[in-house]
Write a protein that holds these residues in place. Sequence first.
Motif, PDB file in Angstrom:
ATOM      1  N   VAL A 194      -3.979   9.841  75.959  1.00 29.31           N
ATOM      2  CA  VAL A 194      -3.323   9.938  74.655  1.00 29.31           C
ATOM      3  C   VAL A 194      -2.737   8.579  74.304  1.00 29.31           C
ATOM      4  N   ASP A 195      -3.141   8.061  73.163  1.00 30.79           N
ATOM      5  CA  ASP A 195      -2.562   6.830  72.639  1.00 30.79           C
ATOM      6  C   ASP A 195      -1.228   7.196  71.987  1.00 30.79           C
ATOM      7  N   ILE A 196      -0.136   6.964  72.701  1.00 30.68           N
ATOM      8  CA  ILE A 196       1.174   7.413  72.232  1.00 30.68           C
ATOM      9  C   ILE A 196       1.582   6.689  70.958  1.00 30.68           C
ATOM     10  N   ASP A 197       1.241   5.424  70.848  1.00 30.56           N
ATOM     11  CA  ASP A 197       1.609   4.679  69.637  1.00 30.56           C
ATOM     12  C   ASP A 197       0.883   5.231  68.414  1.00 30.56           C
ATOM     13  N   ARG A 198      -0.372   5.599  68.583  1.00 27.54           N
ATOM     14  CA  ARG A 198      -1.112   6.195  67.470  1.00 27.54           C
ATOM     15  C   ARG A 198      -0.533   7.561  67.110  1.00 27.54           C
ATOM     16  N   PHE A 199      -0.172   8.337  68.131  1.00 29.73           N
ATOM     17  CA  PHE A 199       0.446   9.633  67.879  1.00 29.73           C
ATOM     18  C   PHE A 199       1.809   9.462  67.213  1.00 29.73           C
ATOM     19  N   ARG A 200       2.534   8.427  67.591  1.00 34.12           N
ATOM     20  CA  ARG A 200       3.832   8.142  66.978  1.00 34.12           C
ATOM     21  C   ARG A 200       3.685   7.850  65.497  1.00 34.12           C
ATOM     22  N   PHE A 201       2.718   7.021  65.139  1.00 30.36           N
ATOM     23  CA  PHE A 201       2.528   6.691  63.730  1.00 30.36           C
ATOM     24  C   PHE A 201       2.112   7.932  62.939  1.00 30.36           C
ATOM     25  N   GLY A 202       1.243   8.760  63.506  1.00 28.13           N
ATOM     26  CA  GLY A 202       0.840   9.989  62.823  1.00 28.13           C
ATOM     27  C   GLY A 202       1.992  10.956  62.658  1.00 28.13           C
ATOM     28  N   SER A 203       2.881  11.011  63.645  1.00 24.07           N
ATOM     29  CA  SER A 203       4.061  11.861  63.520  1.00 24.07           C
ATOM     30  C   SER A 203       4.971  11.379  62.399  1.00 24.07           C
ATOM     31  N   ALA A 204       5.069  10.061  62.246  1.00 23.75           N
ATOM     32  CA  ALA A 204       5.865   9.521  61.149  1.00 23.75           C
ATOM     33  C   ALA A 204       5.277   9.911  59.796  1.00 23.75           C
ATOM     34  N   VAL A 205       3.956   9.882  59.689  1.00 25.81           N
ATOM     35  CA  VAL A 205       3.311  10.313  58.443  1.00 25.81           C
ATOM     36  C   VAL A 205       3.568  11.791  58.189  1.00 25.81           C
ATOM     37  N   ALA A 206       3.487  12.617  59.247  1.00 26.87           N
ATOM     38  CA  ALA A 206       3.746  14.046  59.092  1.00 26.87           C
ATOM     39  C   ALA A 206       5.184  14.304  58.645  1.00 26.87           C
ATOM     40  N   LEU A 207       6.129  13.538  59.173  1.00 26.03           N
ATOM     41  CA  LEU A 207       7.515  13.676  58.725  1.00 26.03           C
ATOM     42  C   LEU A 207       7.652  13.317  57.247  1.00 26.03           C
ATOM     43  N   GLY A 208       6.953  12.273  56.828  1.00 27.54           N
ATOM     44  CA  GLY A 208       6.988  11.914  55.417  1.00 27.54           C
ATOM     45  C   GLY A 208       6.412  13.008  54.531  1.00 27.54           C
ATOM     46  N   VAL A 209       5.339  13.637  54.986  1.00 26.45           N
ATOM     47  CA  VAL A 209       4.752  14.753  54.232  1.00 26.45           C
ATOM     48  C   VAL A 209       5.718  15.929  54.176  1.00 26.45           C
ATOM     49  N   LEU A 210       6.459  16.149  55.268  1.00 30.50           N
ATOM     50  CA  LEU A 210       7.451  17.226  55.276  1.00 30.50           C
ATOM     51  C   LEU A 210       8.576  16.960  54.284  1.00 30.50           C
ATOM     52  N   ALA A 211       8.914  15.682  54.083  1.00 27.08           N
ATOM     53  CA  ALA A 211      10.026  15.342  53.193  1.00 27.08           C
ATOM     54  C   ALA A 211       9.646  15.370  51.720  1.00 27.08           C
ATOM     55  N   LEU A 212       8.378  15.175  51.401  1.00 22.07           N
ATOM     56  CA  LEU A 212       7.984  15.065  49.998  1.00 22.07           C
ATOM     57  C   LEU A 212       8.295  16.318  49.170  1.00 22.07           C
ATOM     58  N   PRO A 213       8.000  17.534  49.640  1.00 22.17           N
ATOM     59  CA  PRO A 213       8.348  18.702  48.824  1.00 22.17           C
ATOM     60  C   PRO A 213       9.842  18.822  48.549  1.00 22.17           C
ATOM     61  N   ILE A 214      10.671  18.352  49.490  1.00 24.46           N
ATOM     62  CA  ILE A 214      12.118  18.429  49.288  1.00 24.46           C
ATOM     63  C   ILE A 214      12.558  17.407  48.235  1.00 24.46           C
ATOM     64  N   LEU A 215      12.037  16.199  48.338  1.00 27.89           N
ATOM     65  CA  LEU A 215      12.426  15.154  47.388  1.00 27.89           C
ATOM     66  C   LEU A 215      11.880  15.409  45.990  1.00 27.89           C
ATOM     67  N   LEU A 216      10.672  15.965  45.933  1.00 29.38           N
ATOM     68  CA  LEU A 216      10.019  16.170  44.641  1.00 29.38           C
ATOM     69  C   LEU A 216      10.239  17.572  44.103  1.00 29.38           C
ATOM     70  N   ALA A 234      -1.999  17.654  63.386  1.00 31.67           N
ATOM     71  CA  ALA A 234      -3.194  18.066  64.128  1.00 31.67           C
ATOM     72  C   ALA A 234      -4.280  16.999  64.060  1.00 31.67           C
ATOM     73  N   VAL A 235      -4.497  16.427  62.883  1.00 34.27           N
ATOM     74  CA  VAL A 235      -5.484  15.354  62.751  1.00 34.27           C
ATOM     75  C   VAL A 235      -5.063  14.140  63.572  1.00 34.27           C
ATOM     76  N   THR A 236      -3.773  13.840  63.552  1.00 35.73           N
ATOM     77  CA  THR A 236      -3.260  12.720  64.343  1.00 35.73           C
ATOM     78  C   THR A 236      -3.518  12.930  65.829  1.00 35.73           C
ATOM     79  N   THR A 237      -3.309  14.157  66.297  1.00 31.94           N
ATOM     80  CA  THR A 237      -3.541  14.455  67.712  1.00 31.94           C
ATOM     81  C   THR A 237      -4.994  14.233  68.096  1.00 31.94           C
ATOM     82  N   LEU A 238      -5.907  14.618  67.209  1.00 32.46           N
ATOM     83  CA  LEU A 238      -7.330  14.420  67.488  1.00 32.46           C
ATOM     84  C   LEU A 238      -7.668  12.933  67.589  1.00 32.46           C
ATOM     85  N   PHE A 239      -7.101  12.137  66.696  1.00 31.22           N
ATOM     86  CA  PHE A 239      -7.386  10.706  66.719  1.00 31.22           C
ATOM     87  C   PHE A 239      -6.704  10.009  67.899  1.00 31.22           C
ATOM     88  N   ALA A 240      -5.576  10.543  68.343  1.00 28.76           N
ATOM     89  CA  ALA A 240      -4.840   9.897  69.435  1.00 28.76           C
ATOM     90  C   ALA A 240      -5.387  10.254  70.809  1.00 28.76           C
TER      91      ALA A 240
END
Length: 306
Positions: A194-216, A234-240
Amino acid sequence: MSVSRHPVALRLERRVGSATKLLATVMVLPLVDGIFPALVVAGVMGTATGVVETGILIFGGSATAAVILAEMDGDRRQMVSSVLLIGAVIIPLAAIEAAFAPTFRGFLNLPVFERFAGLVILTIAAKTASSEIGEHLPSPGIIIALGLVASFEPTGFAIETSPEYVLNGAAAAGVGVAFALAIAVLSPHLRGRVDIDRFRFGSAVALGVLALPILLGPFELMQTDAPIALAVLAVTTLFAYDPNAGPSAEDDADQTDDAPSDAAAADDGASSPADGIADGDEPSRTGDESDGTDPFAEDDSRAPWL
């Protein structure tokens, strides 16, 4: 950290020390800095999807995975025991904090506070993605405190509680603990694959997606019950994940079995010149020795090993 320089985990590692304490700090941090109560008050965990997303991304996520895979030693049973011990602490704490959510909702202007809650998630996403960006952003606790001040309405104050909030809070923490347990159980297989750095970046994107409905929310954009953040994770996990990255047990066994035969072959190859010399056979040389020239000293094409 030995495998991944995760910004959040690295900052906590300097203060905590041991891997078990570091994992406990990472998983308890959402309860301490106010992220989890803010999400409960904002109504993020009103659905089963919200509970799962909060559990995996807030209590679990890349920081938890990085600590387990990069820092924790010992066998699988020891890691599972450590995770269960941490879960026995954070699940009751999450239930207690969630029990006070109706009280906070009574004296807060929810539309205003929800915007700050979404901003908190974006801040965490930025800090997770880059330590340089995170240094210039305020801490989540400061943002939540500003949100409380901006949305405070004392006229609606009343002490209330609801079993639904308690169950959802405990369930979200339980999902985070289950995520950590899965990483601990699969750690012998995941390490090196598992590429942890790649998984970390994907998790950050997922957090941003989680925040968008609240902000908008006021603009009625991305108002859907579809688990978009989980899909991104899930897509991030596959790539990582790279199943061919780490050495398998079969390869190690094959190398161990082949080692004696290779050594024997090396011994046989090394002994053949010595045997010839011992028998009195001198290696032949070509060239004109009368003029003192050595054909192998100057011609690299005839001596490619030089």
